[in-house]
Design a protein around this motif. Structure first.
Motif, PDB file in Angstrom:
ATOM      1  N   UNK A 323       0.825  -1.205   0.000  1.00 39.75           N
ATOM      2  CA  UNK A 323       0.000   0.000   0.000  1.00 39.75           C
ATOM      3  C   UNK A 323       0.857   1.252   0.000  1.00 39.75           C
ATOM      4  N   UNK A 324       2.050   1.093   0.522  1.00 37.45           N
ATOM      5  CA  UNK A 324       2.957   2.232   0.629  1.00 37.45           C
ATOM      6  C   UNK A 324       2.663   3.058   1.879  1.00 37.45           C
ATOM      7  N   UNK A 325       1.608   2.635   2.636  1.00 43.61           N
ATOM      8  CA  UNK A 325       1.237   3.397   3.835  1.00 43.61           C
ATOM      9  C   UNK A 325       2.110   3.036   5.022  1.00 43.61           C
ATOM     10  N   UNK A 326       2.521   1.793   5.047  1.00 43.72           N
ATOM     11  CA  UNK A 326       3.385   1.363   6.165  1.00 43.72           C
ATOM     12  C   UNK A 326       4.808   1.190   5.654  1.00 43.72           C
ATOM     13  N   UNK A 327       5.743   1.251   6.580  1.00 49.42           N
ATOM     14  CA  UNK A 327       7.166   1.139   6.207  1.00 49.42           C
ATOM     15  C   UNK A 327       7.476  -0.276   5.729  1.00 49.42           C
ATOM     16  N   UNK A 328       8.488  -0.371   4.891  1.00 48.04           N
ATOM     17  CA  UNK A 328       8.937  -1.691   4.415  1.00 48.04           C
ATOM     18  C   UNK A 328       9.326  -2.551   5.616  1.00 48.04           C
ATOM     19  N   UNK A 329       8.985  -3.844   5.530  1.00 47.08           N
ATOM     20  CA  UNK A 329       9.363  -4.741   6.635  1.00 47.08           C
ATOM     21  C   UNK A 329      10.527  -5.630   6.181  1.00 47.08           C
ATOM     22  N   UNK A 330      11.365  -5.934   7.143  1.00 52.18           N
ATOM     23  CA  UNK A 330      12.491  -6.801   6.824  1.00 52.18           C
ATOM     24  C   UNK A 330      12.310  -8.128   7.519  1.00 52.18           C
ATOM     25  N   UNK A 331      12.373  -9.234   6.744  1.00 49.30           N
ATOM     26  CA  UNK A 331      12.221 -10.552   7.341  1.00 49.30           C
ATOM     27  C   UNK A 331      13.586 -11.230   7.381  1.00 49.30           C
ATOM     28  N   UNK A 332      13.973 -11.672   8.562  1.00 47.35           N
ATOM     29  CA  UNK A 332      15.280 -12.347   8.716  1.00 47.35           C
ATOM     30  C   UNK A 332      15.096 -13.848   8.849  1.00 47.35           C
ATOM     31  N   UNK A 333      15.941 -14.562   8.170  1.00 49.81           N
ATOM     32  CA  UNK A 333      15.969 -16.028   8.312  1.00 49.81           C
ATOM     33  C   UNK A 333      17.303 -16.384   8.951  1.00 49.81           C
ATOM     34  N   UNK A 334      17.242 -16.868  10.167  1.00 46.42           N
ATOM     35  CA  UNK A 334      18.496 -17.195  10.883  1.00 46.42           C
ATOM     36  C   UNK A 334      18.820 -18.664  10.754  1.00 46.42           C
ATOM     37  N   UNK A 335      20.028 -18.917  10.470  1.00 46.51           N
ATOM     38  CA  UNK A 335      20.505 -20.314  10.383  1.00 46.51           C
ATOM     39  C   UNK A 335      21.814 -20.423  11.143  1.00 46.51           C
ATOM     40  N   UNK A 336      22.015 -21.588  11.732  1.00 47.12           N
ATOM     41  CA  UNK A 336      23.347 -21.824  12.340  1.00 47.12           C
ATOM     42  C   UNK A 336      23.838 -23.206  11.937  1.00 47.12           C
ATOM     43  N   UNK A 337      25.093 -23.229  11.660  1.00 52.02           N
ATOM     44  CA  UNK A 337      25.748 -24.479  11.222  1.00 52.02           C
ATOM     45  C   UNK A 337      27.018 -24.710  12.034  1.00 52.02           C
ATOM     46  N   UNK A 338      27.708 -25.801  11.721  1.00 53.64           N
ATOM     47  CA  UNK A 338      28.953 -26.076  12.455  1.00 53.64           C
ATOM     48  C   UNK A 338      29.995 -24.991  12.163  1.00 53.64           C
ATOM     49  N   UNK A 339      30.013 -24.508  10.961  1.00 49.73           N
ATOM     50  CA  UNK A 339      30.877 -23.356  10.614  1.00 49.73           C
ATOM     51  C   UNK A 339      30.243 -22.614   9.456  1.00 49.73           C
ATOM     52  N   UNK A 340      30.393 -21.317   9.501  1.00 49.37           N
ATOM     53  CA  UNK A 340      29.963 -20.512   8.351  1.00 49.37           C
ATOM     54  C   UNK A 340      31.189 -19.744   7.854  1.00 49.37           C
ATOM     55  N   UNK A 341      31.471 -19.920   6.583  1.00 46.65           N
ATOM     56  CA  UNK A 341      32.635 -19.234   5.997  1.00 46.65           C
ATOM     57  C   UNK A 341      32.148 -18.115   5.093  1.00 46.65           C
ATOM     58  N   UNK A 342      32.661 -16.951   5.329  1.00 51.81           N
ATOM     59  CA  UNK A 342      32.293 -15.782   4.530  1.00 51.81           C
ATOM     60  C   UNK A 342      33.002 -15.786   3.174  1.00 51.81           C
ATOM     61  N   UNK A 343      32.694 -14.760   2.380  1.00 53.27           N
ATOM     62  CA  UNK A 343      33.281 -14.726   1.024  1.00 53.27           C
ATOM     63  C   UNK A 343      34.802 -14.604   1.020  1.00 53.27           C
ATOM     64  N   UNK A 344      35.400 -14.116   2.128  1.00 53.60           N
ATOM     65  CA  UNK A 344      36.864 -13.959   2.155  1.00 53.60           C
ATOM     66  C   UNK A 344      37.609 -15.227   2.566  1.00 53.60           C
TER      67      UNK A 344
END
Ligand SMILES: Nc1ncnc2c1ncn2[C@@H]1O[C@H](COP(=O)(O)OP(=O)(O)OP(=O)(O)O)[C@@H](O)[C@H]1O
Length: 627
Positions: A323-344
């Motif tokens: 509608x544009x009347x309310x602010x955009x909402x952000x939905x987070x999906x949380x996951x956890x694993x034995x290790x998470x490796x970033x792009x670096x």
């Protein structure tokens, strides 16, 4: 006119000469024959012998013959000859005046008058007397010649005898000469032998001198060596006593080493036990998440990696207000694993975590590492990597570690055998990636389960490998095989699973221990879901096969976690092939690779959800295949 009487006298002379010639002819012929006989004999005598005395004795006789010969010559018609013969024909002792009578008569006759018959008779009588005298002288001469002839004949026979003697003498001399020529030949041979032997002798003398010099130098050397030997003998005696001391030391050290080996073995066993405990505590199935860098660089907007935690990942989605009347909402999906490796995260960092599992494979545990994720998320990069050292992936690093660890364990009495295989599963069909034969003769493959519960593939290349380089070579063959298939079917590698297996067998004969395990490294097909409308024909078939095998993988893992009585391994070729590496007796690690691009959000979410489900599974305690 003056010539007429001469002509007359000539005619008279001719007549008288012919008479004489008749009388003398046989004697002359005989003489000539004798002379002819004498000639070769004389020649033979001259050739054969030097008999000066004989020649000398013949001289007067030959003179008398010559005289008679001269008379014979005078018979010719020539005036000159006649004159000479008349003069010379006169034998010795005949009055030359008598011989000159015909001339006088001739002159006188020419002067007689035709009527002077008496004178003519007188002339004739004179002529007759003349001829008579001449005949007498000729007879005398003949007699003399006869005597000379007989003398000559006796002389000839004597000479013949002499010649005979000379001949026999000559033949004797010839025999002697022959003998002498033999002797001379022998002499020449002996002298050539002599010169040869002299040369030999001089050679030998030179050699002898060289040998003498050599002997002298060797004697000197020998002396020096003797000296050295005596020094070394005394050194050796000293060393022997030192050696005895050292042997005692070595003996005690060996005992110490044996004790330490024992301790080491006990330590190794303890290390394995503890290592396994740690792995168990970490979970026999673990999940690592790896985020690929953005192709364009920079940071992903929807993926958040909390700095304080290397096990969590947040997928954030901003939902715009309709509608544009309310602010955009952000939905987070949380996951956890034995290790998470970033792009670096580097390939080395990734492998450090996996290396513990590789060690477990050497300890006798089945290990399975697989990469899951959508196409282009970095599965192949993680598993195989690139050719440079820094960018090498899990498979080459794991192989390197396995060989290094195998060498280290060899010091503790372990002997390892490694066998490699590389297979591709496409559309539920197996394809040997190590096959090097003709494409037309490529065999078909079936998965078989042995009585020992081991899984094998028929007609598959199982290559014994002894070095890391050899394995790298096999990986290169597999890459070539995959790219060949790729050219005929675009993007095929994304739609097939590739399974590298290293079968490890270890024997410690000294301690009577063996171990057997399989290290399984899997690059799964792209996990993206396709819109049904997009997939038709072959593409639809492929998609169904991939989806089915991936969801079967999830079902198998869940069934294992739920300890269900039946695990549906045979529902797909992938789970059937990995049967030995999944489940109670194995350690499993799953990489979930995700793409950071915002248009991959949906697929990333799906991948993380699938991985999370796997991560929740706790598969029963693994046990080592150690006997
Ligand atoms: N961690 C990373 N760092 C740098 N580049 C990466 C990384 N992960 C992937 N890439 C690059 O991204 C591209 C896609 O990666 P890759 O081919 O490994 O994806 P994939 O999931 O195996 O795809 P497919 O399913 O098609 O085989 C490659 O060019 C690769 O080099």
């Amino acid at each position: 006119m003056s010539r007429l009487p001469v002509m007359t006298s000539k005619r008279v002379l001719t007549n008288s000469n012919s008479e004489n010639a008749q009388v003398m002819a046989p004697a002359q012929k005989k003489m000539r024959r004798e002379q002819d006989m004498h000639k070769p004999q004389a020649a033979a005598t001259v050739i054969g012998h030097r008999q000066a005395p004989v020649a000398a004795s013949r001289a007067p006789h030959s003179e008398s013959i010559r005289t008679a010969g001269a008379a014979t010559v005078a018979v010719g018609p020539s005036r000159g000859v006649l004159k000479r013969s008349t003069a010379s024909a006169a034998p010795r002792g005949v009055n030359p005046k008598q011989a000159a009578v015909p001339k006088t008569v001739g002159v006188g006759a020419s002067r007689r008058k035709p009527w002077d018959l008496k004178g003519k008779v007188n002339d004739m009588e004179d002529k007759i007397r003349n001829f008579q005298t001449k005949a007498r002288s000729v007879n005398e001469e003949m007699e003399a010649l006869k005597g000379s002839l007989s003398h000559s004949q006796s002389r000839v026979s004597q000479m013949e005898k002499e010649v005979e003697q000379q001949r026999s003498q000559i033949s004797k001399y010839e025999i002697e000469l022959q003998a002498l020529s033999h002797v001379r030949q022998e002499l020449e041979k002996v002298s050539s032998d002599k010169s040869f032997l002299q040369k030999e002798l001089s050679n030998l003398e030179e050699k002898y001198k060289v040998m003498e010099t050599l002997r002298d130098s060797q004697e000197t050397e020998l002396q020096a060596l003797k000296m050295k030997l005596s020094v070394q003998e005394s050194t050796m005696t000293r060393l022997q006593s030192t050696l005895r001391d050292r042997e005692e030391e070595v003996h005690s050290l060996k005992e110490m080493v044996a004790e330490q080996k024992e301790e080491l073995h006990t330590g190794e066993m303890e290390r394995r036990r503890l290592h396994n405990t740690i792995q168990e505590l970490k979970g026999n199935i673990r999940v690592f998440c790896r985020v690929r860098p953005l192709v364009s660089g920079g940071l992903s907007k929807h993926i958040q990696l909390p700095a304080s935690d290397d096990k969590s990942i947040v997928l954030a989605k901003t939902e715009e207000s309709h509608t544009g009347k309310v602010a955009d909402t952000q939905k987070n999906y949380n996951f956890s694993f034995d290790r998470v490796f970033g792009p670096q995260a580097s390939q080395q960092e990734i492998f450090e975590e996996i290396s513990l599992l590789v060690q477990s494979a050497l300890d006798g545990y089945n290990v399975c590492v697989f990469a899951y994720g959508q196409t282009g998320s970095g599965k192949t990069y993680t598993m195989e990597g690139e050719e440079y050292d820094d960018t090498r992936g899990v498979i080459p690093r794991a192989v390197q570690q396995v060989f290094k660890a195998g060498q280290k364990l060899a010091a503790q009495g372990w002997e390892f055998t490694f066998t490699a295989s590389f297979v591709e599963i496409y559309n539920e069909t197996l394809r040997d990636l190590l096959y090097t034969g003709k494409a037309s003769k490529r065999p078909e493959h079936e998965i078989r389960k042995m009585a020992s519960n081991e899984v094998t593939v028929t007609n598959l290349t199982y290559e014994k490998v002894y070095t890391e380089d050899q394995v790298q070579g096999l990986i290169a063959v597999a890459k070539r095989n995959r790219s060949t298939a790729q050219t005929s079917q675009n993007d095929r590698s994304s739609r097939s699973h590739s399974v590298f297996q290293l079968h490890i067998e270890g024997v410690n004969a000294g301690r009577d221990v063996t171990c057997k395990s399989t290290l399984c490294l899997v690059d799964l097909a792209g996990s993206e879901r396709m819109m049904k409308s997009q997939s038709q024909g072959d593409r639809f078939k492929e998609m169904t096969a991939i989806n089915s095998s991936l969801s079967n993988l999830g079902i198998v893992i869940t069934s294992l976690a739920n300890k269900e009585s039946h695990i549906p391994y045979r529902n797909s070729k992938l789970t059937y092939l990995l049967q030995g590496c999944l489940g109670g007796n194995s350690k499993t690690l799953m990489f979930v690779n995700i793409s950071p691009e915002s248009d991959s959000f949906g697929e990333t979410l799906n991948s993380l959800r699938f991985a999370s489900k796997v991560n929740d599974c706790v598969i029963g305690t693994a046990s080592s295949n150690k006997k």
